[in-house]
Design an enzyme around this catalytic site. Structure first.
Site, mmCIF file in Angstrom:
data_model
loop_
_atom_site.group_PDB
_atom_site.id
_atom_site.type_symbol
_atom_site.label_atom_id
_atom_site.label_comp_id
_atom_site.label_asym_id
_atom_site.label_seq_id
_atom_site.Cartn_x
_atom_site.Cartn_y
_atom_site.Cartn_z
ATOM 1 N N CYS A 1 13.577 10.643 6.653
ATOM 2 C CA CYS A 1 13.631 10.149 8.026
ATOM 3 C C CYS A 1 15.036 10.259 8.596
ATOM 4 O O CYS A 1 15.215 10.410 9.784
ATOM 5 C CB CYS A 1 13.130 8.718 8.095
ATOM 6 N N LYS B 1 0.836 -1.199 0.000
ATOM 7 C CA LYS B 1 0.000 0.000 0.000
ATOM 8 C C LYS B 1 0.871 1.250 0.000
ATOM 9 O O LYS B 1 1.625 1.479 0.945
ATOM 10 C CB LYS B 1 -0.917 0.051 1.221
ATOM 11 N N GLU C 1 10.755 15.033 15.734
ATOM 12 C CA GLU C 1 10.950 14.961 14.289
ATOM 13 C C GLU C 1 9.973 15.908 13.594
ATOM 14 O O GLU C 1 8.765 15.821 13.798
ATOM 15 C CB GLU C 1 10.735 13.529 13.794
#
Lengths: 490, 315, 306
Positions: A303, A195, A400
């Site tokens: 990331c 997905k 983050e």
């Protein structure tokens, strides 16, 4: 003696760059895309579709099928059937040849994939052309060669495939992440239900078209589209043997909980808050380039972005001055322009998140810098942003942000910077800049992070394992090490 | 700790020391737990009775609390860095030393295993296998890195290599069915790989767990690298798996519900969870370098390669 | 003597900043992904023309050859209006007075190589008189070579003093210091030589003589531009840059301009601060300019080769 003045780059001079748009003429985006299940494009069982938009102008690009648990079930059944009837019976050699074909087809259609990636996700055409798409093809090419050599990878073990792999990928590198997931899974002999993220489904669906062209047996790769609940249906499906997820640490934890008590194998590639450390003996000009590449690459939607910069105090002034100068040369705007350095923020929601953190940074009293740049009226934009004078306890250094926002701290000693760099629940990556070899090896060993770039940053390669320590996840993608996520070692 | 003197105890000591029978009153051992290189009693002051098959009391074992576990994690965290920094060769020597010490106490361990229900033969086999297993992992200390490392031929001008590094602090619930082998089989690969560990010993066979701690303590293993607590899995598994400063969790017990809860709790800090519940420690599959790699993280390092010599046109 | 009056301001050249070669190459590759189109291209190409030091440095140079070149410098392609002249012509000292006469009133400067160009293997007195001769003949600019042998031997003070002495001999003429980077071996040494040259009094630093195989490259030029930037940060003094040799295509020249602009800023984008040492670059630029105007790809037969 000439008068002392700042060195500046005036982007409005008589020699700015004229627009250099990448041609979209040969690209066809259909008004509507269905899911790829059992080798066919299948309408969603609930008949519903959602819009995918171009974040550079917030205009609709196409409609994407809204996959439900029912569709996921269909896809898992197709994958299971393909696994037990075809794929698990095929020799590694033959599996490999299919994967090689996919690699070649991506190379042939590289420009088309780049353009669609940039239209759908907002990343610059330069990056999708020079980084995402070639790396995706290379990844398939690399793992294709492993398919008939698995027994060489794990001494004294007999590797066997797992079955059906459920894979959920993020929006920051849509096609590349699909490649990182699908290629090793297929090479190891598994079938796949993947997905893509809801904001960036297009290249995964174009990949489905390409996979169909490759002649890969029906059901070996299935692609369902939708939001978080579609992903949850994959994770929770009882007939999925392995879950691979790249995304936020928050969702990663939900997945880890969800599969407790099942025998599903799991790999997680989650968030990060990497330290990028500049020592006084570093090649400063290249370090500044590394800072820029570390945090402003792909709009900071990375990331492993070097979002926490540590500069040794003796070179702090010089580094910041040069960094600001370099930031002034960055061109923010139309992702389709070949000269654009920073494209569109992937979604309105993400832009809101980034702006929230910028506000927090200002409220926390950090010094704030953004170069003056003309932003397009429509679309989601954030100029490269710098916060100096921040401390380890600031939220912008701890959380983050996933945007082009850099938080800078100073340090004095090696011990101090090691302690601060590791002082985070994350552990995905780190950067070290020094000309002294023995210091590099000390630092790279001490960083509790899965990838350490010394005198470089944000480099990726199919042969190079990638993945985190601590809350940045477990398991590796890429290289020999990336195979074990998709194998039982008996 | 008060102790009931039983015939059994007397006999044990006599046998254990190999001394001729006398009527001398034997000195009994107090079984304590092992944290940070010291042998404290449980801070809770609680105990549970360990009995032999005829119901005679063997010892009052420490019924460790969550606070004992917490103290053990603190000790393990402090010990982790220096232990990981030890030369692999040095770690190998220390593991070998543990094997030597265990071998020297073979008779004691056989006796203790027999007290908790083993036959003489199986007790002897278990101790021998435990010694051999320590030697096996001692040998691996300076070799697994070579097996699990790689130099990666990246397409750019960079030197790129991947090496295993220890995960950190490991918590383990050891197998209930063996007294010493199950414990050795989880502790040895974990510390061979540079991690520190807190192990909850088998509840019903805890005698030799404490004795094994004594072996560790006399083998140059730095305090805190290995911590052994005794007590009840029922009481401790939740606390053990929610502790935020633990990086990895080994479950070698047999309760599926416990294991599921451990997995759920582990997600709070993305702990690695290893399922050793089905491992037959006496079998061939009870030892392998892959048990070391289970508690290793792959670190990949990149560095540019200056290319001067062969590139006159580029430079 | 040197512009830097106080000796305490002189850095220890052994401690010149280090350079990471791979990082430099990545950065130069990035400059080359800049796409220069339409109006930018035309303006840029004209800038390039105006930055060229049209050069002939041959043993077989004759007054005839130099005259032809001087004419070309002023009349690059007369069928195209609004073209600039080149920045300068660059010749041996013996041709300076002739070139000077040919270029009167054109604004085109006369540059002369000196100091026993290209090897520099001559006594200091010879180098000084070589320089003084060229200046007396009317040279506006002097292109000297450094003593690479002494540099490799670590005799940085010698190299420094020599440059300072030539600077003194130059009087009003601007001094370009050729490092001959192809003989220096590493980018770290390019950086060190750049620092020595600037602190010793160079007005320009220049990559190459054009007489050895390895001439100007983008990585080498970037290292020198960064040295110029650091010097400017420290002193406030602008130093010019001249890559020479090996740049013969318009597209590459434009990438050099991109590099200068993004490294030093627009202030350096004039021929006062940036030059191309080249002999065949001009025609390729002209062909591109005509192509931009007409839309047709050009043939070399339609452009003069003086």
């Amino acid at each position: 003696m000439a008068k002392k003045k700042q060195v500046e780059v005036d982007l409005n001079s008589d020699w700015g760059y004229s627009p250099a748009p990448e041609s979209k003429g040969h690209i066809k985006i259909k008004p509507q895309y269905d899911q790829f299940i059992g080798g066919k494009f299948v309408k969603p069982s609930n008949g519903k579709y959602f819009d995918t938009i171009n974040p550079a102008n917030n205009e609709k690009l196409s409609s994407i099928a809204l996959g439900s648990a029912k569709d996921v079930d269909k896809a898992v059944r197709a994958a299971r059937k393909a696994y037990s009837e075809v794929w698990s019976k095929l020799s590694g050699k033959e599996r490999g040849k299919y994967i090689f074909r996919i690699a070649r087809l991506i190379q042939e259609r590289a420009r088309e994939f780049s353009v669609i990636e940039s239209l759908d996700g907002g990343k610059t055409i330069r990056e999708s052309r020079d980084v995402d798409v070639p790396l995706a093809a290379n990844h398939f090419f690399y793992y294709a060669g492993w398919a008939d050599k698995l027994e060489y990878a794990f001494p004294n073990k007999k590797p066997t495939s797992l079955g059906v792999a459920g894979q959920i990928i993020p929006w920051n590198f849509p096609l590349l992440m699909a490649a990182w997931k699908i290629a090793p899974a297929l090479a190891a002999g598994n079938t796949v239900v993947l997905k893509p993220a809801e904001t960036t489904s297009l290249t995964a669906l174009k990949l489905a078209e390409l996979i169909k062209d490759s002649g890969l047996p029906d059901g070996v790769v299935n692609i369902v589209t939708g939001f978080g609940d579609t992903g949850a249906a994959i994770v929770n499906h009882p007939d999925v043997n392995k879950v691979a997820f790249t995304g936020s640490t928050g969702v990663g934890k939900i997945i880890q909980r969800a599969i407790a008590g099942t025998n599903k194998k799991c790999t997680l590639e989650l968030g990060g808050k990497a330290a990028n450390i500049i020592f006084e003996d570093a090649p400063i000009n290249q370090a500044v380039e590394g800072i820029v590449n570390g945090i402003y690459f792909n709009q900071g939607h990375v990331c492993c972005a070097g979002s926490r910069l540590f500069v040794q105090e003796s070179v702090y002034e010089e580094v910041i001055r040069k960094l600001k100068h370099r930031m002034n040369t960055l061109i923010v705007g139309d992702p389709m322009d070949k000269n654009t350095d920073i494209g569109a923020i992937n979604s309105k929601e993400q832009l809101d998140t980034i702006n929230k953190y910028i506000k927090i940074g200002q409220q926390e009293g950090a010094e704030f810098y953004q170069p003056a740049c003309k932003l397009p009226k429509k679309g989601n934009w954030c100029p490269p942003t710098l916060f100096t004078n921040v401390s380890q306890s600031s939220r912008i250094t701890q959380e983050e942000i996933f945007g082009p926002v850099l938080a800078v701290q100073t340090f004095r000693t090696v011990d101090e910077v090691i302690a601060k760099a590791n002082n985070t629940p994350y552990g995905l990556s780190a950067g070290i800049w020094t000309d002294k070899g023995s210091k590099i090896f000390n630092m790279t060993t001490k960083m509790r992070a899965g990838v350490v770039w010394a005198n470089t940053y944000n480099k990726f390669d199919p042969t190079s394992p990638f993945g985190g320590y601590k809350e940045s996840g477990f398991g590796r993608e890429g290289g020999l090490q990336g195979l074990s996520a998709y194998l039982n070692l008996n | 700790m008060a102790k009931t003197v039983t015939k059994k105890n007397v006999k044990v000591l006599e046998n254990g020391n190999g001394v001729a029978k006398t009527n001398r009153l034997s000195v009994l051992k107090t079984y304590k737990i092992y944290i940070g290189g010291k042998f404290p009693r449980t801070e809770s002051g609680r105990y549970y009775e360990l009995k032999d098959s005829s119901g005679n009391l063997l010892a009052n074992m420490c019924l460790s609390s969550r606070k004992d576990y917490r103290n053990a994690v603190v000790a393990a965290r402090g010990a982790f860095g220096p232990w990981a920094d030890r030369a692999a060769f040095n770690r190998g020597q220390i593991l070998y030393r543990i094997g030597e010490m265990l071998e020297g106490r073979r008779a004691q361990f056989v006796d203790e295993l027999m007290q908790v229900g083993s036959s003489k033969l199986s007790a002897e086999q278990e101790v021998d296998l435990s010694v051999d297993r320590l030697i096996y992992y001692a040998g691996w200390c300076d070799k697994y890195t070579q097996i699990f490392s790689s130099v990666n031929p990246v397409a750019s001008a960079h030197f790129n290599f991947s090496v295993p590094e220890p995960t950190g602090v490991v918590a383990a619930i050891a197998s209930e069915s063996t007294g010493v082998l199950g414990l050795v089989s989880v502790i040895a690969p974990v510390i061979a790989g540079g991690n520190s560990i807190i192990a909850l010993a088998s509840e019903t066979k805890a005698l030799c767990a404490v004795s094994f701690a004594e072996v560790i303590n006399s083998s140059d293993v730095p305090g805190g690298v290995v911590n052994i607590i005794t007590g009840k899995e029922d009481e401790l598994y939740k606390h053990m798996s929610t502790h935020m400063d633990v990086n990895s969790f080994i479950y070698a017990g047999s309760n599926a519900e416990h294991f599921k809860t451990i997995q759920v709790n582990a997600a709070d800090t993305v702990k690695r969870v290893l399922d050793y519940s089905k491992v037959e420690w006496t079998s061939e599959k009870g030892q392998s370098p892959y048990y070391i790699s289970d508690h290793q993280e792959t670190k990949t390092t990149w560095h540019p390669i200056e290319n001067i010599g062969g590139s006159s046109s580029k430079y | 003597m040197s512009r830097i009056k106080s000796k305490s301001l002189l850095p220890d050249f052994k401690l010149s900043p280090t350079v990471d070669q791979v990082g430099i190459e990545e950065r130069t590759a990035r400059f080359q992904t800049r796409s220069i189109k339409s109006e930018t291209k035309v303006v840029g190409l004209k800038k390039v023309l105006n930055m060229i030091d049209l050069t002939t440095l041959e043993g077989k140079d004759t007054p005839g050859k130099v005259k032809q070149m001087c004419y070309k410098a002023q009349h690059l392609h007369d069928s195209m209006p609004d073209l600039p002249t080149t920045a300068a012509v660059c010749v041996y000292p013996s041709m300076v007075s002739l070139a000077k006469a040919e270029l009167i009133g054109s604004g085109v400067k006369v540059a002369s190589v000196s100091t026993a160009f290209p090897s520099g293997q001559a006594p200091m007195e010879v180098k000084i008189s070589d320089t003084k001769f060229a200046v007396d003949q009317g040279a506006d600019e002097i292109d000297m070579v450094i003593s690479r042998g002494r540099f490799h031997a670590g005799d940085y003070n010698f190299v420094f003093d020599e440059i300072a002495a030539i600077k003194e001999a130059c009087g009003r003429a601007r001094l370009k210091v050729i490092l001959e980077t192809g003989e220096l071996g590493t980018l770290d040494k390019v950086r060190r030589a750049s620092d020595i040259a600037m602190y010793a009094g160079a007005d320009f630093i220049k990559t190459s003589t054009g007489k050895i195989a390895v001439a100007a490259t983008m990585p080498v030029t970037l290292v020198m531009l960064e040295a110029i930037k650091d010097y400017y940060y420290k002193t406030g003094i602008m130093i010019g840059m001249k890559p020479a040799g090996g740049i013969s295509k318009a597209k590459l020249a434009l990438h050099y301009l991109v590099m200068v602009r993004e490294t030093l800023g627009d202030a350096w984008l004039t021929n006062e601060w940036f030059r191309f040492g080249a002999s065949s670059l001009a025609n390729d630029v002209l062909m591109q300019l005509v192509k931009q105007e007409t839309g047709n790809y050009q043939s070399a037969d339609y452009f003069s080769i003086d």
